[in-house]
Scaffold this motif. Structure first.
Motif, PDB file in Angstrom:
ATOM      1  N   PHE A  51      22.574  44.192 -15.234  1.00 44.51           N
ATOM      2  CA  PHE A  51      23.350  45.426 -15.306  1.00 44.51           C
ATOM      3  C   PHE A  51      23.208  46.195 -13.995  1.00 44.51           C
ATOM      4  CE2 PHE A  51      23.076  44.287 -19.674  1.00 44.51           C
ATOM      5  CZ  PHE A  51      24.226  44.785 -20.251  1.00 44.51           C
ATOM      6  N   ASN A  52      24.347  46.667 -13.508  1.00 47.54           N
ATOM      7  CA  ASN A  52      24.371  47.459 -12.281  1.00 47.54           C
ATOM      8  C   ASN A  52      24.752  48.896 -12.611  1.00 47.54           C
ATOM      9  OD1 ASN A  52      23.991  45.154 -10.459  1.00 47.54           O
ATOM     10  ND2 ASN A  52      26.004  44.556 -11.180  1.00 47.54           N
ATOM     11  N   TYR A  53      24.104  49.810 -11.927  1.00 43.77           N
ATOM     12  CA  TYR A  53      24.337  51.245 -12.107  1.00 43.77           C
ATOM     13  C   TYR A  53      25.094  51.764 -10.893  1.00 43.77           C
ATOM     14  CZ  TYR A  53      23.131  56.224 -12.270  1.00 43.77           C
ATOM     15  OH  TYR A  53      23.172  57.594 -12.286  1.00 43.77           O
ATOM     16  N   GLN A  54      26.126  52.552 -11.154  1.00 42.65           N
ATOM     17  CA  GLN A  54      26.916  53.102 -10.054  1.00 42.65           C
ATOM     18  C   GLN A  54      27.388  54.502 -10.410  1.00 42.65           C
ATOM     19  OE1 GLN A  54      30.451  50.814  -9.198  1.00 42.65           O
ATOM     20  NE2 GLN A  54      30.951  52.038  -7.409  1.00 42.65           N
ATOM     21  N   VAL A  55      27.296  55.400  -9.447  1.00 42.84           N
ATOM     22  CA  VAL A  55      27.852  56.744  -9.603  1.00 42.84           C
ATOM     23  C   VAL A  55      29.304  56.670  -9.146  1.00 42.84           C
ATOM     24  CG1 VAL A  55      27.742  59.148  -8.853  1.00 42.84           C
ATOM     25  CG2 VAL A  55      25.623  57.867  -9.252  1.00 42.84           C
ATOM     26  N   LEU A  56      30.233  56.980 -10.033  1.00 44.38           N
ATOM     27  CA  LEU A  56      31.660  56.914  -9.713  1.00 44.38           C
ATOM     28  C   LEU A  56      32.203  58.241  -9.183  1.00 44.38           C
ATOM     29  CD1 LEU A  56      32.923  54.947 -12.851  1.00 44.38           C
ATOM     30  CD2 LEU A  56      32.331  54.028 -10.594  1.00 44.38           C
ATOM     31  N   PHE A  57      31.562  59.336  -9.583  1.00 42.81           N
ATOM     32  CA  PHE A  57      32.027  60.668  -9.198  1.00 42.81           C
ATOM     33  C   PHE A  57      30.833  61.609  -9.260  1.00 42.81           C
ATOM     34  CE2 PHE A  57      33.323  64.905 -10.593  1.00 42.81           C
ATOM     35  CZ  PHE A  57      34.295  65.232  -9.658  1.00 42.81           C
ATOM     36  N   GLU A  58      30.717  62.472  -8.257  1.00 42.90           N
ATOM     37  CA  GLU A  58      29.677  63.494  -8.303  1.00 42.90           C
ATOM     38  C   GLU A  58      30.164  64.777  -7.656  1.00 42.90           C
ATOM     39  OE1 GLU A  58      26.180  63.270  -5.529  1.00 42.90           O
ATOM     40  OE2 GLU A  58      27.009  61.288  -5.159  1.00 42.90           O
ATOM     41  N   LYS A  59      29.646  65.876  -8.186  1.00 43.17           N
ATOM     42  CA  LYS A  59      30.035  67.187  -7.698  1.00 43.17           C
ATOM     43  C   LYS A  59      28.886  68.155  -7.958  1.00 43.17           C
ATOM     44  CE  LYS A  59      34.110  70.101  -7.710  1.00 43.17           C
ATOM     45  NZ  LYS A  59      35.410  70.354  -8.296  1.00 43.17           N
ATOM     46  N   PRO A  60      28.657  69.116  -7.066  1.00 41.81           N
ATOM     47  CA  PRO A  60      27.560  70.073  -7.292  1.00 41.81           C
ATOM     48  C   PRO A  60      27.755  70.879  -8.574  1.00 41.81           C
ATOM     49  CG  PRO A  60      28.384  70.241  -5.042  1.00 41.81           C
ATOM     50  CD  PRO A  60      29.329  69.337  -5.782  1.00 41.81           C
ATOM     51  N   ASN A  61      26.655  71.127  -9.257  1.00 41.09           N
ATOM     52  CA  ASN A  61      26.691  71.900 -10.501  1.00 41.09           C
ATOM     53  C   ASN A  61      27.047  73.362 -10.283  1.00 41.09           C
ATOM     54  OD1 ASN A  61      25.974  69.700 -11.971  1.00 41.09           O
ATOM     55  ND2 ASN A  61      23.878  70.328 -12.339  1.00 41.09           N
TER      56      ASN A  61
END
Length: 121
Positions: free
Chosen positions: A74-84
């Motif tokens: 299993f591979n983990y990937q962040v698809l989208f990120e934005k500051p809280n």
């Protein structure tokens, strides 16, 4: 540790930027994906490993295949990120993000671990 240093570290922690976003777990044996939205991306892979290794993940199909294939597939990937910092209603924001990414990636049936009904939640 003295009180002054402890206070400095606590302040640094409070000022540390956090990010919310969309993650993907992908099974490299069959290509199936699991999409999730999270309020804080920090250490999220560790959270999934812990819950799946202890047989406590709520997605039964993902849990079964994690048990069958193992973490290494299993591979983990962040698809989208934005500051809280710019979100006033995190629960609403995450719900909207998840719907958007489920529609975009269609991780249903042979393509993923989600049920089509999740689009209507």
């Amino acid at each position: 540790m003295d009180a002054k240093r402890k206070k400095e570290l606590q302040q640094q922690y409070k000022e540390m930027k956090t990010y919310y976003g969309v993650i993907q777990l992908k099974n490299d044996q069959n290509g199936k994906i699991f999409i999730d939205t999270v309020p804080n991306l920090k250490n999220r892979w560790s959270y999934y490993v812990m819950s799946l290794d202890s047989n406590r993940h709520p997605n039964k199909q993902l849990q079964e295949e994690w048990n069958a294939f193992g973490k290494e597939h299993f591979n983990y990937q962040v698809l989208f990120e934005k500051p809280n910092t710019d979100v006033t209603d995190m629960k609403f924001e995450l719900k909207q993000l998840k719907k958007k990414w489920l529609e975009k990636l269609q991780p249903f049936g042979q393509q993923g671990y989600h049920k089509i009904e999740e689009l209507n939640k």
